[in-house]
Enzyme design. Structure first.
Site, PDB file in Angstrom:
ATOM      1  N   GLU A 144      -5.554 -10.783  -4.806  1.00 34.37           N
ATOM      2  CA  GLU A 144      -5.374  -9.649  -5.386  1.00 34.37           C
ATOM      3  C   GLU A 144      -6.490  -8.914  -6.218  1.00 34.37           C
ATOM      4  OE1 GLU A 144      -3.487 -12.515  -5.106  1.00 34.37           O
ATOM      5  OE2 GLU A 144      -1.814 -11.700  -3.795  1.00 34.37           O
TER       6      GLU A 144
ATOM      7  N   GLN B 204       0.894  -6.943  -2.543  1.00 35.27           N
ATOM      8  CA  GLN B 204       2.074  -7.262  -1.657  1.00 35.27           C
ATOM      9  C   GLN B 204       3.344  -7.346  -2.424  1.00 35.27           C
ATOM     10  OE1 GLN B 204       2.623 -10.844   1.038  1.00 35.27           O
ATOM     11  NE2 GLN B 204       1.934  -9.421   2.275  1.00 35.27           N
TER      12      GLN B 204
ATOM     13  N   HIS C 133      10.058 -12.284  -6.762  1.00 33.72           N
ATOM     14  CA  HIS C 133      10.125 -11.146  -5.799  1.00 33.72           C
ATOM     15  C   HIS C 133      10.900 -10.225  -6.575  1.00 33.72           C
ATOM     16  CE1 HIS C 133       8.769 -14.459  -3.382  1.00 33.72           C
ATOM     17  NE2 HIS C 133       8.017 -13.564  -2.572  1.00 33.72           N
TER      18      HIS C 133
ATOM     19  N   ASP D 222       5.317  -8.406  -8.372  1.00 31.41           N
ATOM     20  CA  ASP D 222       5.169  -9.785  -9.116  1.00 31.41           C
ATOM     21  C   ASP D 222       3.562 -10.164  -9.308  1.00 31.41           C
ATOM     22  OD1 ASP D 222       8.196 -10.636  -9.786  1.00 31.41           O
ATOM     23  OD2 ASP D 222       7.959  -9.431  -8.217  1.00 31.41           O
ATOM     24  N   TYR D 223       2.742  -9.694  -8.165  1.00 36.48           N
ATOM     25  CA  TYR D 223       1.462 -10.456  -7.869  1.00 36.48           C
ATOM     26  C   TYR D 223       0.591  -9.415  -8.447  1.00 36.48           C
ATOM     27  CZ  TYR D 223       4.463 -13.108  -5.195  1.00 36.48           C
ATOM     28  OH  TYR D 223       5.703 -14.074  -4.676  1.00 36.48           O
TER      29      TYR D 223
END
Ligand SMILES: Cc1ncc(C[n+]2csc(CCOP(=O)(O)OP(=O)(O)O)c2C)c(N)n1
Length: 806
Positions: free
Chosen positions: A527, A549, A594, A552-553
């Site tokens: 990321e 994606q 998620h 949360d990331y």
């Protein structure tokens, strides 16, 4: 040491006497800058100093191969490179050291960054691009170690795109067939950071022309390599990245001593030629580097370096070795070098003086103006003596500061509080004139001010007809991205699963096949460098859409977004821009990682980019169209559970825009205003229907855009009508709901229109628990929204709104 170094040059480089002496002088002047710069800090004229002493020779070598159009992404040790290229003058260096807040004096940052933080000016004053092929480009330096690495990925990768995408060939102000090299530099200790490895791997995978230098002086402040890396040796460790002979997969790796001039020149020539020609990245481990003055002005290295080490550093000082070599080769005699050194010492000192004069002169003039006004006031004032003291204090300051003028002014006005002296107004007016000047000096350019600012993008409403098909949300986005890729060759989309799969929700389905692997591509799970890749591409004139994606990331990339992306335009005072579009999806799915919605974290750390929270894919597509027409960076958070919902595809999908910062009333009502965004819109709309059953007429406002926030005050207009308000989202208590509350109640002045206390309704302070029940009790649900609004109405009229459920 086990390391085998590149031994002294085996062939004769075409270096003539003039060039060698010029190199020596630049290196010597650079050293003098470090010595005098340190003195300036220790004497109190500057606040902090960090210098490139000990790294001079390697950078002289690098400068020989650095061409116009190339890019640098280094750190605060690279002054000699900048001097050797003529990209930063000695006077500009000192101006930055003094924090001279003027772009004319410090073109890198206009006094906004500490010294040795360089940046070339890629933009004209109106925010449009300059011809980067005429510049020695330097992406704006940062202090967090290792942070130069992510964008290096994109800076290098842009050359690959410019070489292989024929549709980019007309963009000649950014590239010449992708021949540009991205030069990186990093300290040995910073190689212990994860981001270093992530970036090195990514550049290798992308086969991008990067030449990365590691300045290895054996320490990271006081911590030795023993604590930094396995085997204490970066080039040994990096051997796995080495390409096999005759292949193009991997790196060329060099190790060279930092005091060995001919070997350094040979190494940089070879590494750069290969990188430029074949797009093979190179790592140059520059070893036996010294740091003669220690890490920075904050401490002295005698505290942590042994006597032996200090002696070794003196003996292997690159300047000393270079001098010995020049004399030994018969290039010049010691006496000639002595004479040059005397001249250069004088030159540097005189330049410093000029920089100091240029920095202090305007401030002293301002002090004089204030002193003259005080002189005018004092005779008739009761506190004449105290006013004179203020004046004397300002006039006698060794290091004049505008802050002291501001403090003195306030002190004087306090003394004059009850006096009726006409000249007092002159002082007040003088002070008032400063506010916009200081605002411009320190706070301008957080967002674009160009004609392409997102705020200037005109709204084009979606057009629907009888022919407009009803499609899934993901299909609507797909049509939008298709149109973006078709109309603008600069659009480059990438992320995890974005290429072959077309992203996990199919927004890019089929687009790689249509536009090719370079326009729509997969990345590794990385990321931080996905964002870095985007920053680097944007710095070189492309229009990346970088996908993270899941929301949360974004946390993995947040540091680089916060430190680099969103500060870039501001910290260069409009000198550079990176119009990156970051795409992600989130808010609601299942499970801890998620379905988070850490929006307050984002909006507080990402001031400097637009943060958009569309409730559906039509709004998302409109925002993408807006962002692509603008030169501001933006983050779009798509609603995760909206891809399979049906929406009507606008006939003008390729052109309609949604303005940033404009809220929308989703449902009109007179009793209470419910303010929300994103996935919560559906929940709040359902709650509003429930409220209608008990005769409460709720107005629902979709914020749409958290940064900027409701620029036309639409929410206030709603509040004026209802006098009651609730802010609802899925963030933690005190998160983005508190932010919205502050915006409306404090900034828009909503408090004056309130007839009931304002409320916030957020998720629980913990992460969302798994499963539908976990979701229901972790996040605001329809029933909670209903109850929150109902209880406000109950307080107003208990008889009419009894608490029937408790
Ligand atoms: C992320 C981060 N952590 C810590 C620091 C504090 N710090 C500044 S420089 C430095 C040491 C860097 O050493 P190295 O990478 O070898 O570079 P050098 O300064 O020696 O050239 C540290 C720990 C920082 N600036 N950024």
């Amino acid at each position: 040491m086990v390391l085998k170094h590149r031994e002294k040059t085996t062939f004769h480089l075409p270096l003539d006497r003039e060039e060698i002496l010029r190199d020596y002088r630049i290196a010597f002047q650079s050293r003098q800058v470090s010595v005098i710069g340190r003195r300036e800090v220790l004497s109190g004229k500057a606040k902090f100093g960090i210098f490139g002493d000990g790294k001079e020779l390697a950078q002289i070598a690098m400068a020989k191969v650095f061409r116009k159009g190339d890019f640098r992404s280094g750190y605060y040790r690279d002054q000699t490179l900048m001097f050797a290229l003529g990209a930063v003058s000695l006077q500009e260096f000192f101006a930055q050291l003094y924090a001279h807040a003027d772009v004319e004096a410090d073109p890198s940052t206009g006094g906004r960054s500490m010294n040795a933080h360089f940046a070339s000016r890629s933009l004209n004053p109106d925010g449009s691009w300059r011809n980067l092929m005429e510049l020695y480009n330097s992406s704006a330096d940062m202090s967090p170690t290792g942070s130069q690495m992510p964008r290096l990925v994109g800076l290098a990768y842009a050359s690959r795109l410019y070489r292989h995408l024929h549709e980019l060939q007309p963009l000649t102000q950014f590239s010449h067939h992708g021949d540009e090299v991205a030069f990186g530099a990093i300290g040995n200790a910073s190689c212990a950071e994860g981001v270093f490895w992530e970036a090195v791997n990514a550049v290798g995978v992308l086969m991008a022309p990067m030449v990365l230098s590691i300045w290895d002086d054996g320490y990271g402040i006081s911590v030795t390599n023993e604590h930094q890396m396995v085997k204490q040796n970066m080039s040994e460790l990096l051997k796995g990245f080495q390409r096999a002979p005759g292949t193009y997969d991997g790196y060329d790796i060099y190790s060279v001593r930092g005091w060995d001039y001919p070997a350094l020149v040979e190494t940089y020539v070879q590494a750069t030629e290969t990188a430029r020609r074949d797009h093979v990245p190179a790592l140059i481990h520059v070893v036996e580097v010294t740091q003669p003055q220690g890490h920075s002005t904050s401490g002295s290295h005698e505290r942590y370096k042994s006597k032996e080490r200090l002696e070794w550093e003196q003996e292997f000082d690159c300047l000393r070795k270079f001098r010995e070599w020049i004399v030994a080769q018969g290039v010049a005699a010691a006496a000639e070098l002595d004479q040059l050194e005397r001249e250069d010492k004088l030159l540097v000192e005189n330049t410093r003086k000029a920089a100091w004069e240029a920095y202090t002169q305007p401030i002293r003039e301002e002090i004089q103006e204030v002193a003259d006004i005080l002189d005018e006031i004092a005779p008739g004032a009761a506190h004449a003596a105290a006013l004179a003291q203020i004046k004397d204090r300002l006039l006698s300051a060794q290091t004049p500061l505008r802050r002291d003028i501001a403090v003195g002014l306030r002190e004087a006005l306090l003394l004059l509080k009850d006096e009726r002296i006409p000249a007092k107004q002159v002082l007040i007016d003088w002070k008032k004139r400063q506010d916009p000047i200081q605002e411009e000096r320190y706070s301008s350019h957080l967002y674009s001010r160009s004609a392409e600012s997102a705020l200037n993008v005109p709204e084009i409403k979606p057009v629907y007809s009888e022919r407009s098909p009803v499609v899934h949300g993901f299909e609507l986005l797909n049509a939008c991205f298709d149109a973006m890729l078709a109309r603008d060759p600069r659009v480059i989309a990438f992320g995890e699963d974005v290429g072959r799969l077309g992203d996990v929700n199919q927004g890019f389905a089929g687009l790689q096949a249509k536009y090719g692997e370079l326009r729509v591509s997969d990345t590794g799970i990385r990321e931080t460098t996905i964002i870095g890749q985007a920053i680097g591409l944007a710095l070189r004139g492309l229009r990346p859409i970088a996908e993270i994606q899941y929301l949360d990331y974004v946390l993995y990339a947040l540091q680089i977004m916060s430190d680099d992306l969103v500060t870039l335009h501001w910290r260069t005072k409009g000198g550079q821009k990176a119009p990156v579009i970051v795409r992600t999806r989130g808010h609601r799915l299942e499970g801890i990682w998620h379905s988070g919605s850490p929006m307050a974290g984002l909006i507080h750390l990402l001031r400097g980019m637009h943060v958009l929270v569309p409730r559906n894919m039509t709004q998302a597509a409109g925002f993408y169209n807006t962002l692509l027409r603008s030169d501001d960076p933006g983050l779009v958070v798509e609603v995760l559970n909206g891809y399979r919902l049906k929406e009507t595809l606008p006939d003008n999908i390729e052109e309609f825009t949604i303005p940033v910062g404009v809220s929308e009333v989703l449902r009109e009502g007179n009793d209470i205003t419910l303010v929300t965004y994103g996935a919560c819109c559906r929940i709040v709309m359902e709650a509003a229907e429930l409220l209608r059953r008990v005769s409460i007429d709720a107005e629902v406002v979709d914020v749409q855009s958290l940064l900027p926030f409701d620029v036309h005050g639409g929410i206030l207009e709603s509040l004026k009508k209802t006098s009651r308000i609730v802010f609802i989202d899925e963030d933690v208590p005190g998160g983005a709901t508190a932010y919205m509350l502050q915006e409306v109640i404090e900034k828009q002045g909503g408090y004056a229109w309130l007839d009931s206390p304002p409320r916030t309704l957020s998720a629980k302070p913990h992460r969302p628990a798994y499963g539908s029940d976990g979701d229901y009790w972790s996040k605001p649900n329809v029933e909670q929204v209903f109850e929150t609004a109902y209880e406000i109405m109950h307080e107003v009229d208990p008889a009419h709104y009894p608490l029937f459920y408790r």
